[in-house]
Design an enzyme around this catalytic site. Structure first.
Site, PDB file in Angstrom:
ATOM      1  N   ASN A  72     100.787  36.167  40.600  1.00 57.94           N
ATOM      2  CA  ASN A  72     100.224  35.849  39.281  1.00 57.94           C
ATOM      3  C   ASN A  72     100.495  36.972  38.282  1.00 57.94           C
ATOM      4  O   ASN A  72     100.854  36.728  37.132  1.00 57.94           O
ATOM      5  CB  ASN A  72      98.728  35.568  39.391  1.00 57.94           C
ATOM      6  CG  ASN A  72      98.451  34.309  40.176  1.00 57.94           C
ATOM      7  OD1 ASN A  72      98.982  33.248  39.865  1.00 57.94           O
ATOM      8  ND2 ASN A  72      97.641  34.407  41.222  1.00 57.94           N
TER       9      ASN A  72
ATOM     10  N   ALA B  54      94.742  39.989  35.996  1.00 57.78           N
ATOM     11  CA  ALA B  54      94.367  41.261  36.609  1.00 57.78           C
ATOM     12  C   ALA B  54      95.127  42.461  36.045  1.00 57.78           C
ATOM     13  O   ALA B  54      95.017  43.556  36.568  1.00 57.78           O
ATOM     14  CB  ALA B  54      94.585  41.169  38.117  1.00 57.78           C
TER      15      ALA B  54
ATOM     16  N   HIS C 288      97.419  48.105  39.284  1.00 57.18           N
ATOM     17  CA  HIS C 288      98.625  47.534  38.683  1.00 57.18           C
ATOM     18  C   HIS C 288      98.998  48.401  37.494  1.00 57.18           C
ATOM     19  O   HIS C 288      98.180  48.565  36.580  1.00 57.18           O
ATOM     20  CB  HIS C 288      98.385  46.102  38.178  1.00 57.18           C
ATOM     21  CG  HIS C 288      98.063  45.126  39.262  1.00 57.18           C
ATOM     22  ND1 HIS C 288      98.950  44.797  40.266  1.00 57.18           N
ATOM     23  CD2 HIS C 288      96.956  44.398  39.493  1.00 57.18           C
ATOM     24  CE1 HIS C 288      98.391  43.910  41.068  1.00 57.18           C
ATOM     25  NE2 HIS C 288      97.175  43.653  40.628  1.00 57.18           N
TER      26      HIS C 288
HETATM   27  N1  LIG Z   1      96.274  35.351  36.768  1.00 59.04           N
HETATM   28  C1  LIG Z   1      95.742  36.266  37.590  1.00 59.04           C
HETATM   29  O1  LIG Z   1      95.876  37.480  37.397  1.00 59.04           O
HETATM   30  C2  LIG Z   1      94.948  35.796  38.755  1.00 59.04           C
HETATM   31  C3  LIG Z   1      94.090  36.688  39.424  1.00 59.04           C
HETATM   32  C4  LIG Z   1      93.328  36.211  40.476  1.00 59.04           C
HETATM   33  C5  LIG Z   1      93.465  34.904  40.906  1.00 59.04           C
HETATM   34  N2  LIG Z   1      94.340  34.074  40.274  1.00 59.04           N
HETATM   35  C6  LIG Z   1      94.527  32.689  40.719  1.00 59.04           C
HETATM   36  O2  LIG Z   1      93.478  31.892  40.198  1.00 59.04           O
HETATM   37  C7  LIG Z   1      93.159  30.837  41.129  1.00 59.04           C
HETATM   38  C8  LIG Z   1      91.652  30.841  41.407  1.00 59.04           C
HETATM   39  O3  LIG Z   1      91.270  32.082  41.966  1.00 59.04           O
HETATM   40  P1  LIG Z   1      89.824  32.254  42.618  1.00 59.04           P
HETATM   41  O4  LIG Z   1      89.679  33.682  42.986  1.00 59.04           O
HETATM   42  O5  LIG Z   1      88.808  31.596  41.760  1.00 59.04           O
HETATM   43  O6  LIG Z   1      90.024  31.412  43.960  1.00 59.04           O
HETATM   44  P2  LIG Z   1      88.875  30.779  44.910  1.00 59.04           P
HETATM   45  O7  LIG Z   1      89.530  30.598  46.230  1.00 59.04           O
HETATM   46  O8  LIG Z   1      87.631  31.589  44.824  1.00 59.04           O
HETATM   47  O9  LIG Z   1      88.596  29.356  44.240  1.00 59.04           O
HETATM   48  C9  LIG Z   1      89.572  28.349  44.165  1.00 59.04           C
HETATM   49  C10 LIG Z   1      88.867  27.012  44.196  1.00 59.04           C
HETATM   50  O10 LIG Z   1      89.821  25.995  43.887  1.00 59.04           O
HETATM   51  C11 LIG Z   1      89.658  24.922  44.818  1.00 59.04           C
HETATM   52  N3  LIG Z   1      90.947  24.243  44.957  1.00 59.04           N
HETATM   53  C12 LIG Z   1      92.046  24.642  45.645  1.00 59.04           C
HETATM   54  N4  LIG Z   1      93.037  23.744  45.510  1.00 59.04           N
HETATM   55  C13 LIG Z   1      92.564  22.748  44.727  1.00 59.04           C
HETATM   56  C14 LIG Z   1      93.105  21.543  44.239  1.00 59.04           C
HETATM   57  N5  LIG Z   1      94.350  21.153  44.551  1.00 59.04           N
HETATM   58  N6  LIG Z   1      92.346  20.762  43.442  1.00 59.04           N
HETATM   59  C15 LIG Z   1      91.087  21.136  43.114  1.00 59.04           C
HETATM   60  N7  LIG Z   1      90.504  22.262  43.568  1.00 59.04           N
HETATM   61  C16 LIG Z   1      91.239  23.068  44.355  1.00 59.04           C
HETATM   62  C17 LIG Z   1      89.154  25.564  46.099  1.00 59.04           C
HETATM   63  O11 LIG Z   1      88.448  24.639  46.903  1.00 59.04           O
HETATM   64  C18 LIG Z   1      88.259  26.681  45.567  1.00 59.04           C
HETATM   65  O12 LIG Z   1      86.925  26.257  45.407  1.00 59.04           O
HETATM   66  C19 LIG Z   1      93.999  31.106  42.388  1.00 59.04           C
HETATM   67  O13 LIG Z   1      95.125  30.253  42.415  1.00 59.04           O
HETATM   68  C20 LIG Z   1      94.438  32.543  42.236  1.00 59.04           C
HETATM   69  O14 LIG Z   1      95.713  32.785  42.809  1.00 59.04           O
HETATM   70  C21 LIG Z   1      95.049  34.486  39.197  1.00 59.04           C
END
Ligand SMILES: NC(=O)c1ccc[n+]([C@@H]2O[C@H](COP(=O)([O-])OP(=O)(O)OC[C@H]3O[C@@H](n4cnc5c(N)ncnc54)[C@H](O)[C@@H]3O)[C@@H](O)[C@H]2O)c1
Length: 255
Positions: A176, A120, A206
């Site tokens: 993150n 992000a 950010h």
């Molecule tokens: N790097 C960045 O800047 C950034 C930005 C946004 C989100 N993220 C991270 O990316 C990840 C995904 O974000 P999102 O918006 O797609 O989230 P989301 O909640 O839309 O999707 C996450 C999915 O992962 C599944 N899940 C959770 N734990 C699990 C496990 N142990 N094994 C298998 N599946 C599992 C959930 O059921 C869900 O379907 C999150 O951890 C979030 O913190 C990172």
């Protein structure tokens, strides 16, 4: 390339849909702890099927994590042990120094790569390049509406002013972005973080400010939410897709 995706939510879904349309991607294996989500996504795609990580691991070249910290702790070492490249979206999981160093050591042994998309934020390329010559100071300023913190303020209020290591404990939703910036630049203890609540702001912003031997850097993103998950910035999905394209593209632009 054969791709495994862990997590079929907002980011995993966006990556899978793009991968499905890419000629360089032959097969996609999807896993989600909520089986129904993975199965439903697989049904919408041409090249995808739902499979447990342990089963698809020998069949893929690269695994994309877009799930949770728990998923990174559960699968990252297993993936690298199997000699597969790994893309981690939940970069906050690498906040644990021992865990991160173990993964890097194992990846060196197995000759595989761990990719951390810029997510992000914008400016990670500049921070990485600048860190080679020496960075004097790196600051992340995150500004959100007071409601995003469950608060109400009439005017701009600084909620936190400290380092990234303390910030991620108090504001885990920022983890993150702070983790990615810290790892690209001067580390968790030296990276300064300011968290601001501003009633005027419409978007989650950010801003990265840095100076060093190279000069000064200032990069700011005003993020719109992902339509499928309002707490995830749409740019995070787009950066994940950009990394996927980088993996298969012979022309590597930027760092
Ligand atoms: N790097 C960045 O800047 C950034 C930005 C946004 C989100 N993220 C991270 O990316 C990840 C995904 O974000 P999102 O918006 O797609 O989230 P989301 O909640 O839309 O999707 C996450 C999915 O992962 C599944 N899940 C959770 N734990 C699990 C496990 N142990 N094994 C298998 N599946 C599992 C959930 O059921 C869900 O379907 C999150 O951890 C979030 O913190 C990172």
């Amino acid at each position: 390339m054969k791709l495994g995706i862990i997590g079929c939510g907002a980011i995993g879904g966006d990556v899978a849909k793009t991968a499905d349309e890419m000629d360089d991607i032959e097969e996609i294996y999807l896993y989600d702890i909520v089986e129904e989500k993975g199965v439903r996504l697989a049904e919408q795609l041409k090249k995808a099927k739902f499979e447990k990580v342990e089963k698809f691991l020998p069949l893929v070249d690269t695994v994309f994590e877009a799930a949770s910290q728990q998923a990174v702790y559960e699968y990252a070492e297993m993936i690298i042990e199997a000699g597969k490249d790994l893309v981690i979206m939940t970069i906050g999981a690498l906040f644990d120094d021992d865990f991160r160093e173990r993964l890097i050591k194992k990846a060196k042994e197995k000759k595989c790569k761990i990719y951390l998309p810029s997510g992000a934020v914008a400016g990670i390329d500049g921070i990485k390049a600048a860190s080679v010559g020496g960075l004097h100071e790196v600051t992340l300023v995150t500004t959100k509406a007071p409601e995003a913190f469950g608060k109400h303020f009439e005017k701009r209020t600084v909620l936190f002013d400290g380092n990234a290591r303390e910030a991620v404990k108090l504001f885990p939703r920022n983890i993150n972005v702070a983790a990615c910036l810290s790892l690209a630049g001067v580390g968790f203890d030296e990276t300064k973080v300011k968290v601001v609540a501003d009633p005027v702001i419409k978007y989650n912003s950010h801003k990265i400010l840095a100076h060093g031997k190279f000069g000064r850097l200032r990069a700011e993103v005003e993020n719109l939410p992902n339509p499928k998950n309002p707490s995830t910035s749409y740019l995070a999905s787009l950066s994940a897709i950009a990394v996927l394209k980088k993996l298969v593209n012979p022309l590597q632009i930027g760092i």
